[in-house]
Design a protein around this motif. Structure first.
Motif, PDB file in Angstrom:
ATOM      1  N   SER A   1       0.831  -1.208   0.000  1.00 39.11           N
ATOM      2  CA  SER A   1       0.000   0.000   0.000  1.00 39.11           C
ATOM      3  C   SER A   1       0.865   1.258   0.000  1.00 39.11           C
ATOM      4  O   SER A   1       0.496   2.273  -0.600  1.00 39.11           O
ATOM      5  CB  SER A   1      -0.949   0.002   1.198  1.00 39.11           C
ATOM      6  OG  SER A   1      -0.250   0.081   2.432  1.00 39.11           O
TER       7      SER A   1
ATOM      8  N   SER B   1       2.096   1.792  -3.488  1.00 46.01           N
ATOM      9  CA  SER B   1       0.988   2.309  -4.295  1.00 46.01           C
ATOM     10  C   SER B   1       0.815   3.809  -4.074  1.00 46.01           C
ATOM     11  O   SER B   1       0.625   4.575  -5.033  1.00 46.01           O
ATOM     12  CB  SER B   1      -0.303   1.563  -3.946  1.00 46.01           C
ATOM     13  OG  SER B   1      -1.412   2.137  -4.612  1.00 46.01           O
TER      14      SER B   1
ATOM     15  N   ARG C   1       1.351   6.676  -7.017  1.00 45.75           N
ATOM     16  CA  ARG C   1       0.263   7.587  -7.369  1.00 45.75           C
ATOM     17  C   ARG C   1       0.672   9.035  -7.111  1.00 45.75           C
ATOM     18  O   ARG C   1       0.325   9.940  -7.880  1.00 45.75           O
ATOM     19  CB  ARG C   1      -0.991   7.244  -6.566  1.00 45.75           C
ATOM     20  CG  ARG C   1      -1.742   6.031  -7.110  1.00 45.75           C
ATOM     21  CD  ARG C   1      -3.030   5.805  -6.364  1.00 45.75           C
ATOM     22  NE  ARG C   1      -2.789   5.371  -4.997  1.00 45.75           N
ATOM     23  CZ  ARG C   1      -3.531   5.723  -3.950  1.00 45.75           C
ATOM     24  NH1 ARG C   1      -4.546   6.555  -4.102  1.00 45.75           N
ATOM     25  NH2 ARG C   1      -3.252   5.265  -2.744  1.00 45.75           N
TER      26      ARG C   1
END
Length: 409
Positions: free
Chosen positions: A170, A173, A177
């Motif tokens: 996570s 990620s 992003r």
């Protein structure tokens, strides 16, 4: 002589669950009074320091984007009246996604702000809810996009790791992003659980699961690698820039430059020229807004504590702060303060420091002393042996001055 100036805005919309900073819930009826006191305190401390030039200004908090642009303008105008503020000086404002729409960001730019630091913290709504933030991930993304148009190349984002339930996947990620949307400056902060905060209580009661130390270390190392691959230079332990977008204000602070702090709870390090010996002083302003304003109205400033620093204390701070950067400290800058204890002398006197160099954590060469890429990741473990050896060498050189007593302004 020139210096930096930091202006503390004490108010936030709410207190985040992890935060123990000196901040208070925003009031709508006293901004004019706070503005007047910030201006008066800036005038007084600039006169005390006899600073000829302010090279950068940083509006921090709290949430200074809650302030009216007229408040920011008033402080900048006072600095320009009291000393020289160059037209190209870096003027940074911290902002939260919910406290500044596009029109307000444009107003901040129009009154002199030319760099924005956005408190994104996470791009996961669940994380933001746990942190007690008042914005959503879409709010953060929208604001970063707006800020990049208004402050191109000068929009920084803050992001946190080590959050409850956060995994390596996570975190990766979030970073990827973020890199799709961010500008040229990123600040990484590991969540620190401070006693007295809501999140600390949750951990005490085992209501949340937090990543262990090994996992958070891996998150940090992976973030450094990912940012480096995206063209970012790690110029300080927590700060990364590309295309030359380093924070001039923060870099000057880490390299030991004098700075003046105004506002509730602000800190400063500068020479007061009406004191005997012209020693540098460590100053702390009164924490609470109402008592601070009362003191400013009475005395021109709200300085609560003053400590005169001796050379040993100044050099110790210089070591700690400089080693946070990728450039470290040069022999020239060190000799200006320490003519009797050299950087080479520290290593000659300590096998432990030589071992750290042999292990690829510290680098001492003709340029000076700095951490390696590997060493920056474990800086805290390096500082104790360095400072211990410095204290021993300083004492042996018969230079150690008695600790200066603290005084109350």
């Amino acid at each position: 002589m020139d210096c930096l100036l930091f202006s503390q805005w004490p108010y936030c919309e709410k207190r985040c669950t992890y935060c123990n900073f000196n901040k208070y819930i925003a009031r709508s009826d006293n901004e004019e009074a706070v503005r007047s006191c910030l201006v008066q305190e800036a005038r007084t401390l600039l006169q005390l320091s006899r600073v000829r030039r302010v090279s950068s200004v940083f509006f921090g908090g709290g949430t200074p984007s809650l302030a009216k642009p007229s408040t920011i303008r008033a402080v900048l105008e006072e600095i320009s009246k009291s000393t020289y503020l160059p037209a190209d000086a870096e003027i940074t404002l911290e902002a939260n996604p919910t406290s500044s729409g596009k029109s307000k960001l444009e107003q901040f730019r129009d009154v002199g702000v030319n760099r924005l630091s956005v408190g994104v913290q996470s791009l996961d709504d669940h994380d933001l809810l746990l942190l007690g933030r008042t914005h959503t991930a879409s709010d953060a993304q929208r604001m970063v996009a707006e800020a990049r148009k208004i402050f191109p190349g000068r929009t920084s984002v803050d992001v946190m790791f080590g959050l409850p339930g956060q995994t390596l996947a996570s975190w990766h990620s979030t970073l990827h992003r973020l890199l799709e949307q961010c500008d040229d400056h990123v600040s990484l902060y590991q969540l620190t659980l401070e006693r007295g905060t809501m999140m600390f209580k949750w951990k005490e009661k085992a209501q949340l699961a937090f990543p262990d130390q090994e996992l958070t270390a891996q998150m940090y190392d992976d973030a450094r690698r990912i940012l480096q691959q995206a063209g970012f230079r790690q110029y300080e332990v927590s700060n990364f820039a590309r295309n030359g977008a380093v924070s001039k204000h923060n870099l000057s602070y880490w390299l030991g430059k004098q700075y003046i702090g105004i506002g509730p709870g602000a800190h400063g390090r500068f020479v007061v020229h009406n004191t005997q010996g012209k020693r540098r002083q460590a100053r702390i302003q009164t924490l609470e807004p109402e008592p601070w304003m009362k003191e400013v109205r009475s005395h021109g400033h709200g300085t609560r504590k003053v400590t005169e620093q001796n050379d040993f204390e100044i050099l110790s701070e210089l070591l700690v702060l400089s080693l946070r950067t990728d450039v470290g400290i040069s022999h020239k800058r060190w000799r200006e303060r320490s003519p009797t204890v050299s950087l080479h002398g520290l290593f000659e006197a300590s096998q432990e420091l030589r071992d750290l160099q042999e292990n690829g954590l510290l680098l001492l060469d003709q340029n000076g002393l700095r951490c390696t890429w590997k060493g920056l990741a474990v800086l805290d473990s390096l500082l104790l042996p360095i400072l211990s050896q410095f204290q021993e060498s300083w004492t042996q050189s018969d230079n150690l001055e008695p600790h200066q007593p603290q005084t109350t302004a």
